[in-house]
Write a protein that holds these residues in place. Sequence first.
Motif, short mmCIF file in Angstrom:
data_model
loop_
_atom_site.label_atom_id
_atom_site.label_comp_id
_atom_site.label_asym_id
_atom_site.label_seq_id
_atom_site.Cartn_x
_atom_site.Cartn_y
_atom_site.Cartn_z
N ALA A 34 0.86 -1.19 0.00
CA ALA A 34 0.00 0.00 0.00
C ALA A 34 0.89 1.24 0.00
N TYR A 35 0.59 2.17 -0.88
CA TYR A 35 1.32 3.42 -0.97
C TYR A 35 0.33 4.58 -0.88
N PRO A 36 0.76 5.70 -0.34
CA PRO A 36 -0.13 6.88 -0.33
C PRO A 36 -0.47 7.30 -1.75
N ALA A 37 -1.67 7.85 -1.91
CA ALA A 37 -2.10 8.33 -3.22
C ALA A 37 -1.13 9.39 -3.73
N ASN A 38 -0.82 9.33 -5.00
CA ASN A 38 0.03 10.30 -5.70
C ASN A 38 1.48 10.29 -5.22
N ARG A 53 5.00 2.56 -9.36
CA ARG A 53 4.33 1.28 -9.57
C ARG A 53 3.57 1.27 -10.90
N ILE A 54 2.91 2.38 -11.25
CA ILE A 54 2.20 2.45 -12.53
C ILE A 54 3.20 2.39 -13.68
N LEU A 55 4.30 3.10 -13.56
CA LEU A 55 5.33 3.07 -14.60
C LEU A 55 5.91 1.66 -14.74
N ALA A 56 6.20 1.02 -13.62
CA ALA A 56 6.74 -0.34 -13.64
C ALA A 56 5.74 -1.30 -14.27
N LEU A 57 4.48 -1.18 -13.90
CA LEU A 57 3.45 -2.04 -14.47
C LEU A 57 3.36 -1.83 -15.98
N THR A 58 3.47 -0.59 -16.42
CA THR A 58 3.44 -0.29 -17.84
C THR A 58 4.58 -0.98 -18.57
N LEU A 98 -7.43 -5.58 -9.87
CA LEU A 98 -6.17 -5.17 -9.26
C LEU A 98 -5.57 -4.01 -10.04
N MET A 99 -5.59 -4.12 -11.36
CA MET A 99 -5.07 -3.06 -12.21
C MET A 99 -5.81 -1.74 -11.94
N ASP A 100 -7.13 -1.81 -11.87
CA ASP A 100 -7.92 -0.61 -11.60
C ASP A 100 -7.61 -0.03 -10.23
N GLY A 101 -7.43 -0.89 -9.24
CA GLY A 101 -7.09 -0.42 -7.90
C GLY A 101 -5.78 0.34 -7.88
N LEU A 102 -4.78 -0.16 -8.60
CA LEU A 102 -3.49 0.52 -8.67
C LEU A 102 -3.62 1.87 -9.37
N LEU A 103 -4.42 1.90 -10.43
CA LEU A 103 -4.62 3.16 -11.16
C LEU A 103 -5.32 4.21 -10.29
N HIS A 104 -6.20 3.77 -9.42
CA HIS A 104 -6.93 4.70 -8.56
C HIS A 104 -6.06 5.31 -7.45
N ASP A 105 -4.82 4.82 -7.31
CA ASP A 105 -3.88 5.45 -6.39
C ASP A 105 -3.34 6.77 -6.93
N ILE A 106 -3.62 7.04 -8.20
CA ILE A 106 -3.22 8.31 -8.80
C ILE A 106 -4.50 9.14 -8.92
N ARG A 107 -4.60 10.17 -8.08
CA ARG A 107 -5.85 10.94 -7.98
C ARG A 107 -5.74 12.38 -8.46
N ASP A 108 -4.54 12.89 -8.52
CA ASP A 108 -4.34 14.28 -8.95
C ASP A 108 -4.50 14.36 -10.47
N ARG A 158 -5.61 1.92 -21.92
CA ARG A 158 -7.05 2.23 -22.04
C ARG A 158 -7.73 2.20 -20.67
N ARG A 159 -7.36 1.26 -19.82
CA ARG A 159 -7.94 1.22 -18.47
C ARG A 159 -7.56 2.49 -17.70
N ALA A 160 -6.34 2.97 -17.88
CA ALA A 160 -5.92 4.21 -17.23
C ALA A 160 -6.76 5.38 -17.74
N ALA A 161 -6.98 5.43 -19.05
CA ALA A 161 -7.80 6.51 -19.61
C ALA A 161 -9.22 6.46 -19.05
N ARG A 162 -9.77 5.26 -18.94
CA ARG A 162 -11.12 5.13 -18.38
C ARG A 162 -11.15 5.56 -16.91
N ALA A 163 -10.16 5.12 -16.15
CA ALA A 163 -10.13 5.44 -14.72
C ALA A 163 -9.91 6.93 -14.47
N TRP A 164 -9.10 7.55 -15.27
CA TRP A 164 -8.69 8.92 -15.01
C TRP A 164 -9.49 9.96 -15.79
#
Length: 151
Positions: A3-7, A14-19, A79-89, A119-125
């Motif tokens: 678990a990491y703080p948002a933003n 983690r998002i960059l590594a996943l990419t 899980l992918m969506d959950g990780l993407l939602h850690d980026i809120r700004d 595409r999932r990132a675009a949908r989430a953000w």
Amino acid sequence: MHAYPANSPEAVSRILALTMIVDGHLSPSEMHAMHRAAFLQQLKVDDDTFDRTLRQLCEDLLDAASNRRAGMVEIDPGLMDGLLHDIRDPLLQICLWKTMLDIVQADGHLDGRETTLVRRAARAWFGQERAEDAFTTAALATSGHPPPVHS
């Protein structure tokens, strides 16, 4: 999953590594694409933070894998969506999404798993209804093809 703080630098890393690893391998050209992103220095995403977060992500994905013997780890969409939602700004989302596009195009091969993640990132953000057009427009604009015209 760690678990990491948002933003936080770790959430961004983690998002960059996943990419980079979503297609099953990490190429040097993808690392170079990430290092060209100027906003990462402002966020204090350095090599040590990225390396540590990449290692933790790989460990977490292996721990969560249901079929490790197959030689591949399938990433659960939830899980992918959950990780993407850690980026809120919103500004961070834009900068990160642009860097994700640069990364997935860096090796000259756009894998279906990479496309799915972007595409999932675009949908989430940016919202469900604009995800397909946003990805297509950005991908075509950066590949030298003109973006589609909508009437």
